[in-house]
Design a protein around this motif. Structure first.
Motif, PDB file in Angstrom:
ATOM      1  N   PRO A 146      -9.118  12.654   0.580  1.00 19.08           N
ATOM      2  CA  PRO A 146      -8.798  11.500  -0.272  1.00 19.08           C
ATOM      3  C   PRO A 146      -7.325  11.110  -0.217  1.00 19.08           C
ATOM      4  N   LEU A 147      -6.446  12.085  -0.144  1.00 22.61           N
ATOM      5  CA  LEU A 147      -5.020  11.769  -0.062  1.00 22.61           C
ATOM      6  C   LEU A 147      -4.683  11.080   1.257  1.00 22.61           C
ATOM      7  N   LEU A 148      -5.269  11.542   2.329  1.00 17.63           N
ATOM      8  CA  LEU A 148      -5.021  10.915   3.628  1.00 17.63           C
ATOM      9  C   LEU A 148      -5.588   9.496   3.682  1.00 17.63           C
ATOM     10  N   LEU A 149      -6.760   9.288   3.103  1.00 19.68           N
ATOM     11  CA  LEU A 149      -7.347   7.942   3.064  1.00 19.68           C
ATOM     12  C   LEU A 149      -6.514   6.997   2.197  1.00 19.68           C
ATOM     13  N   LEU A 150      -6.004   7.492   1.071  1.00 24.03           N
ATOM     14  CA  LEU A 150      -5.138   6.683   0.215  1.00 24.03           C
ATOM     15  C   LEU A 150      -3.863   6.296   0.957  1.00 24.03           C
ATOM     16  N   LEU A 151      -3.287   7.219   1.680  1.00 21.59           N
ATOM     17  CA  LEU A 151      -2.089   6.942   2.465  1.00 21.59           C
ATOM     18  C   LEU A 151      -2.380   5.910   3.557  1.00 21.59           C
ATOM     19  N   LEU A 152      -3.493   6.043   4.227  1.00 17.77           N
ATOM     20  CA  LEU A 152      -3.885   5.086   5.264  1.00 17.77           C
ATOM     21  C   LEU A 152      -4.103   3.695   4.679  1.00 17.77           C
ATOM     22  N   ALA A 193      -2.735   2.512   1.915  1.00 21.80           N
ATOM     23  CA  ALA A 193      -1.433   1.998   1.485  1.00 21.80           C
ATOM     24  C   ALA A 193      -0.645   1.442   2.668  1.00 21.80           C
ATOM     25  N   ILE A 194      -0.700   2.113   3.801  1.00 27.79           N
ATOM     26  CA  ILE A 194      -0.007   1.627   4.999  1.00 27.79           C
ATOM     27  C   ILE A 194      -0.621   0.304   5.460  1.00 27.79           C
ATOM     28  N   GLY A 195      -1.930   0.193   5.413  1.00 23.43           N
ATOM     29  CA  GLY A 195      -2.600  -1.050   5.791  1.00 23.43           C
ATOM     30  C   GLY A 195      -2.250  -2.199   4.856  1.00 23.43           C
ATOM     31  N   GLU A 196      -2.186  -1.933   3.557  1.00 21.70           N
ATOM     32  CA  GLU A 196      -1.826  -2.977   2.588  1.00 21.70           C
ATOM     33  C   GLU A 196      -0.371  -3.408   2.763  1.00 21.70           C
ATOM     34  N   PHE A 197       0.510  -2.465   3.061  1.00 17.48           N
ATOM     35  CA  PHE A 197       1.905  -2.812   3.303  1.00 17.48           C
ATOM     36  C   PHE A 197       2.027  -3.705   4.543  1.00 17.48           C
ATOM     37  N   GLY A 198       1.270  -3.404   5.575  1.00 20.05           N
ATOM     38  CA  GLY A 198       1.257  -4.243   6.770  1.00 20.05           C
ATOM     39  C   GLY A 198       0.710  -5.627   6.489  1.00 20.05           C
ATOM     40  N   ARG A 199      -0.328  -5.711   5.664  1.00 17.03           N
ATOM     41  CA  ARG A 199      -0.897  -7.016   5.287  1.00 17.03           C
ATOM     42  C   ARG A 199       0.095  -7.831   4.477  1.00 17.03           C
ATOM     43  N   MET A 200       0.834  -7.165   3.589  1.00 14.40           N
ATOM     44  CA  MET A 200       1.856  -7.842   2.800  1.00 14.40           C
ATOM     45  C   MET A 200       2.967  -8.380   3.698  1.00 14.40           C
ATOM     46  N   LEU A 201       3.412  -7.594   4.669  1.00 12.37           N
ATOM     47  CA  LEU A 201       4.447  -8.057   5.594  1.00 12.37           C
ATOM     48  C   LEU A 201       3.956  -9.224   6.442  1.00 12.37           C
ATOM     49  N   SER A 231       6.799 -19.772  -3.311  1.00 14.57           N
ATOM     50  CA  SER A 231       6.534 -18.525  -4.039  1.00 14.57           C
ATOM     51  C   SER A 231       5.038 -18.273  -4.043  1.00 14.57           C
ATOM     52  N   PHE A 232       4.682 -17.021  -3.839  1.00 10.20           N
ATOM     53  CA  PHE A 232       3.280 -16.631  -3.731  1.00 10.20           C
ATOM     54  C   PHE A 232       3.136 -15.227  -4.287  1.00 10.20           C
ATOM     55  N   THR A 233       2.073 -14.974  -5.037  1.00 10.90           N
ATOM     56  CA  THR A 233       1.833 -13.644  -5.592  1.00 10.90           C
ATOM     57  C   THR A 233       0.899 -12.876  -4.676  1.00 10.90           C
ATOM     58  N   PHE A 234       1.399 -11.764  -4.146  1.00  9.74           N
ATOM     59  CA  PHE A 234       0.600 -10.907  -3.282  1.00  9.74           C
ATOM     60  C   PHE A 234      -0.325 -10.049  -4.143  1.00  9.74           C
ATOM     61  N   VAL A 235      -1.607 -10.071  -3.826  1.00 12.20           N
ATOM     62  CA  VAL A 235      -2.592  -9.252  -4.528  1.00 12.20           C
ATOM     63  C   VAL A 235      -3.265  -8.351  -3.492  1.00 12.20           C
ATOM     64  N   PRO A 236      -3.208  -7.028  -3.672  1.00 14.13           N
ATOM     65  CA  PRO A 236      -3.847  -6.121  -2.720  1.00 14.13           C
ATOM     66  C   PRO A 236      -5.364  -6.299  -2.701  1.00 14.13           C
ATOM     67  N   LEU A 237      -5.992  -5.847  -1.645  1.00 18.60           N
ATOM     68  CA  LEU A 237      -7.449  -5.936  -1.535  1.00 18.60           C
ATOM     69  C   LEU A 237      -8.159  -5.144  -2.618  1.00 18.60           C
ATOM     70  N   LEU A 238      -7.540  -4.060  -3.045  1.00 23.05           N
ATOM     71  CA  LEU A 238      -8.137  -3.187  -4.050  1.00 23.05           C
ATOM     72  C   LEU A 238      -8.262  -3.879  -5.392  1.00 23.05           C
ATOM     73  N   GLY A 239      -7.362  -4.787  -5.707  1.00 21.00           N
ATOM     74  CA  GLY A 239      -7.376  -5.480  -6.982  1.00 21.00           C
ATOM     75  C   GLY A 239      -5.970  -5.670  -7.501  1.00 21.00           C
ATOM     76  N   GLY A 240      -5.885  -6.106  -8.752  1.00 20.74           N
ATOM     77  CA  GLY A 240      -4.599  -6.432  -9.334  1.00 20.74           C
ATOM     78  C   GLY A 240      -3.812  -5.261  -9.851  1.00 20.74           C
ATOM     79  N   GLY A 241      -4.412  -4.084 -10.006  1.00 21.76           N
ATOM     80  CA  GLY A 241      -3.644  -2.988 -10.549  1.00 21.76           C
ATOM     81  C   GLY A 241      -4.396  -1.676 -10.575  1.00 21.76           C
ATOM     82  N   LEU A 242      -3.689  -0.656 -11.027  1.00 22.18           N
ATOM     83  CA  LEU A 242      -4.265   0.672 -11.181  1.00 22.18           C
ATOM     84  C   LEU A 242      -4.539   0.920 -12.661  1.00 22.18           C
ATOM     85  N   PRO A 243      -5.700   1.451 -13.011  1.00 22.28           N
ATOM     86  CA  PRO A 243      -5.968   1.714 -14.423  1.00 22.28           C
ATOM     87  C   PRO A 243      -5.110   2.877 -14.932  1.00 22.28           C
ATOM     88  N   ASP A 244      -4.760   2.795 -16.208  1.00 16.00           N
ATOM     89  CA  ASP A 244      -3.990   3.860 -16.835  1.00 16.00           C
ATOM     90  C   ASP A 244      -4.863   4.521 -17.883  1.00 16.00           C
TER      91      ASP A 244
END
Length: 156
Positions: free
Chosen positions: A25-31, A33-41, A122-135
Motif C-alpha cells: 500500500p505504501l508503494l502504491l500510494l507513492l506511485l 502521488a508521483i503520477g498526480e504530480f506529473g499530471r499537475m505539471l 487561474s485554475f484549481t487543480f483537483v487530483p483524480l482521487l478527489g478534493g481532499g483527505l478525510p480527517d
C-alpha cells in the motif's frame, strides 16, 4: 546442529509475503502521488503555454498608434480569453479546452500602464482521487490548490 539450522529456515517461510503485504500500500500510494504530480505539471505547462500565446496575440493587436498607448477592446479581450482557454481566438462549436474544466471566466486580460498587456489564468487543480483527505477528528485536508499563470508583454 544442521537440524536446528534447517528448522530456522522453515520458521521464516511466509515472512517475505507478509513484508510485501505491509509495504505494497505504501508503494502504491507513492506511485499514485508521483503520477498526480506529473499530471499537475502537465496541466500547469499547458496553462502557461496557452497564456503565453494569448498575451502574444494581444500584444500584437492592442497597440493604438493614434493614441500612443494600449487600447483593449471587448472583442480583443474575448479573443484572448478564447485563445487562452481553447487555443483559438474564434472558437468553433464542440472545441475542448486545453485543460479540462478551464473556462473563459478563469482568464483576465488587462493593460499594465500604457505600453504593456497582461494575461492571467487561474485554475484549481483537483487530483483524480478527489478534493481532499478525510480527517478522523475534524475537517479534512484539501488536496486542491490553485495554478496561476501570469504573463506581461510590451505591446508591439
Amino acid at each position: 546442529m544442521r537440524r536446528q539450522e534447517y528448522m530456522g529456515v522453515q520458521a521464516q517461510r511466509g515472512v517475505a509475503m507478509v513484508e510485501f503485504a505491509i509495504t505494497l500500500p505504501l508503494l502504491l500510494l507513492l506511485l499514485f502521488a508521483i503520477g498526480e504530480f506529473g499530471r499537475m505539471l502537465l496541466q500547469y505547462n499547458s496553462l502557461m503555454q496557452a497564456n503565453r500565446d494569448a498575451v502574444r496575440y494581444v500584444a500584437g493587436k492592442a497597440w493604438n498608434p493614434t493614441l500612443g498607448q494600449v487600447a483593449l477592446t471587448t472583442d480583443l479581450q474575448n479573443q484572448a480569453k478564447n485563445l487562452a482557454v481553447y487555443g483559438l481566438p474564434v472558437v468553433p462549436a464542440g472545441t475542448e479546452p486545453v485543460v479540462q474544466g478551464l473556462t473563459t471566466a478563469n482568464v483576465q486580460v488587462t493593460a499594465v500602464g500604457t505600453e504593456h498587456v497582461q494575461v492571467s489564468t487561474s485554475f484549481t487543480f483537483v487530483p483524480l482521487l478527489g478534493g481532499g483527505l478525510p480527517d478522523v477528528l475534524g475537517d479534512g485536508m484539501s488536496l486542491s490548490f490553485p495554478l496561476v499563470a501570469t504573463t506581461v508583454m510590451r505591446a508591439l
